[in-house]
Design a protein around this motif. Structure first.
Motif, short mmCIF file in Angstrom:
data_model
loop_
_atom_site.label_atom_id
_atom_site.label_comp_id
_atom_site.label_asym_id
_atom_site.label_seq_id
_atom_site.Cartn_x
_atom_site.Cartn_y
_atom_site.Cartn_z
N LYS A 182 -6.30 10.69 -1.91
CA LYS A 182 -7.09 10.19 -0.78
C LYS A 182 -8.49 9.76 -1.21
O LYS A 182 -9.06 8.81 -0.67
N SER A 183 -9.05 10.47 -2.18
CA SER A 183 -10.45 10.27 -2.55
C SER A 183 -10.67 9.23 -3.65
O SER A 183 -11.81 8.99 -4.05
N ILE A 184 -9.60 8.60 -4.15
CA ILE A 184 -9.75 7.63 -5.24
C ILE A 184 -10.58 6.44 -4.79
O ILE A 184 -10.33 5.84 -3.74
N GLN A 185 -11.59 6.10 -5.59
CA GLN A 185 -12.37 4.89 -5.37
C GLN A 185 -12.05 3.89 -6.47
O GLN A 185 -11.54 4.25 -7.53
N ASN B 16 -12.92 2.95 -1.19
CA ASN B 16 -11.73 3.75 -1.40
C ASN B 16 -10.54 2.85 -1.71
O ASN B 16 -10.44 1.74 -1.19
N LEU B 17 -9.63 3.35 -2.53
CA LEU B 17 -8.47 2.57 -2.92
C LEU B 17 -7.55 2.31 -1.73
O LEU B 17 -7.12 1.18 -1.49
N PHE B 18 -7.24 3.36 -0.97
CA PHE B 18 -6.26 3.21 0.10
C PHE B 18 -6.93 3.17 1.47
O PHE B 18 -7.60 4.13 1.87
N VAL B 19 -6.73 2.04 2.15
CA VAL B 19 -7.37 1.81 3.45
C VAL B 19 -6.32 1.31 4.44
O VAL B 19 -5.22 0.91 4.06
N ASN C 149 -3.00 10.51 7.62
CA ASN C 149 -2.34 9.20 7.48
C ASN C 149 -1.39 9.20 6.28
O ASN C 149 -0.24 8.77 6.38
N ILE C 150 -1.90 9.68 5.15
CA ILE C 150 -1.11 9.66 3.91
C ILE C 150 0.06 10.63 4.01
O ILE C 150 1.19 10.30 3.63
N GLN C 151 -0.21 11.83 4.52
CA GLN C 151 0.84 12.83 4.68
C GLN C 151 1.96 12.28 5.57
O GLN C 151 3.15 12.42 5.25
N TYR C 152 1.59 11.64 6.66
CA TYR C 152 2.57 11.13 7.61
C TYR C 152 3.45 10.05 6.99
O TYR C 152 4.68 10.07 7.13
N LEU C 153 2.82 9.08 6.31
CA LEU C 153 3.61 7.97 5.77
C LEU C 153 4.55 8.43 4.66
O LEU C 153 5.66 7.91 4.51
N VAL C 154 4.12 9.43 3.87
CA VAL C 154 4.99 9.96 2.83
C VAL C 154 6.17 10.70 3.46
O VAL C 154 7.33 10.48 3.10
N ARG D 184 0.84 -1.21 0.00
CA ARG D 184 0.00 0.00 0.00
C ARG D 184 0.87 1.25 0.00
O ARG D 184 0.65 2.17 -0.80
N ASN D 185 1.85 1.30 0.88
CA ASN D 185 2.71 2.49 0.98
C ASN D 185 3.54 2.69 -0.29
O ASN D 185 3.73 3.82 -0.74
N GLN D 186 4.03 1.60 -0.86
CA GLN D 186 4.77 1.70 -2.11
C GLN D 186 3.87 2.19 -3.25
O GLN D 186 4.29 2.99 -4.08
N SER D 187 2.63 1.72 -3.25
CA SER D 187 1.67 2.16 -4.27
C SER D 187 1.39 3.65 -4.16
O SER D 187 1.29 4.36 -5.17
N ILE D 188 1.28 4.14 -2.93
CA ILE D 188 1.02 5.56 -2.70
C ILE D 188 2.19 6.41 -3.21
O ILE D 188 1.99 7.40 -3.92
#
Length: 305
Positions: free
Chosen positions: A159-162, A215-218, A229-234, A140-144
């Motif tokens: 974030k909003s991708i379904q 949603n794509l990313f969970v 969540n996304i901001q932090y992991l990046v 998931r993180n690599q995909s992001i």
């Protein structure tokens, strides 16, 4: 005379319904309006009769707690708010012109951070070697990371991708950008591979209609990842590199800069990034120029002299 708070509510509703602004953008406007409201309450000012001197006083009162860029953004909010008041018949042309003609503070625009493909591979390897992460979280993180880097998406867009937005046959994703404008973002074959392997772990590939609104990313509890969540992991993964900034925007900037350095025109990059005007895209020419100057120094016989 209507209270300031009442006009504020109507203004924010106008931004949502008439302008079609996102929740994030509306919250930015709200924060600017609220900061201004604190000032006029403290000074006991009639907000319908302000002039340049009062705006200058407001700027001086917040100068120690915010930079020129932030105040410039609040000033833009006030211009939009007072134009709204003018359209509502609450203020006359004189007051509106006082707000519109107040000069924006000058600030130096920063040149975007630029990541090389080698640096991206280092980040992907770091994620893969993290023993604290499960296999599905690694993918998931690599995909992001890859999707930001190869598609140039904004944080809110990603974030909003379904699942219904993804077309694996064409390597495209339908995204809703600023102003609720829709565009197609592209991704490469490596990103496609990461995404498919990630979705297979979730047992959501091949895509089926019953999952289309997911949603794509969970997270590991199948709850949608938040902006934080996304901001932090990046940021966590980019901080292993030596960069000027570490957020998702650094990856978006890298996407644009790679395209420009490969000869793609600014007009095409503007469309791919979802920019409304070319001026927003032109900052990448500075990055490209820096790259060109570096190449001259290394390659030209007089470059180092």
């Amino acid at each position: 005379m209507m209270k300031f708070e009442d006009y504020k509510k109507e203004f924010l509703l106008f931004l949502e319904l008439e302008r079609g602004y996102s929740e994030q953008t509306i919250n930015t406007y709200k924060r600017g309006i609220d900061r201004y409201l604190l000032f006029i309450k403290k000074k006991k000012i009639n907000y319908l009769k302000i002039d340049k001197d009062l705006i200058l006083d407001f700027q001086a009162s917040v100068s120690e707690s915010m930079g020129s860029r932030t105040f410039s953004r609040i000033l833009s909010t006030l211009r939009t708010f007072y134009k709204f008041l003018h359209n509502e018949g609450a203020i006359d042309d004189v007051v509106l012109n006082q707000v519109k003609s107040y000069p924006s503070p000058k600030y130096k625009k920063s040149i975007p951070t630029f990541l090389s493909e080698k640096q991206i591979l280092q980040v992907l390897e770091k994620i893969n070697n993290d023993k604290k992460l499960s296999d599905i979280v690694k993918l998931r993180n690599q995909s992001i990371i890859m999707l930001f880097f190869t598609s140039g998406l904004r944080l809110e867009e990603l974030k909003s991708i379904q699942l219904k937005d993804i077309d694996f046959s064409k390597n495209t994703i339908r995204v809703i950008g600023k102003g609720s404008k829709t565009r197609l973002a592209n991704f490469d074959s490596d990103t496609k591979d990461f995404l498919i392997r990630y979705l297979k772990f979730l047992k959501k590939y091949p895509l089926i209609k019953t999952n289309f609104n997911n949603n794509l990313f969970v997270d590991e509890k199948n709850k949608n990842l938040s902006r934080h969540n996304i901001q932090y992991l990046v940021m966590k993964n980019l901080k292993t590199l030596t960069l000027n900034s570490y957020g998702p925007h650094a990856l978006r900037h890298s996407f644009a800069t790679h395209l420009l350095n490969s000869g793609v025109g600014l007009g095409a990059i503007k469309s791919l990034l979802g920019h409304e005007n070319l001026a927003s895209t032109q900052i990448y020419t500075h990055v490209s120029l820096g790259k060109l100057q570096e190449t001259i120094k290394k390659s030209h016989p007089r470059g180092e002299k």
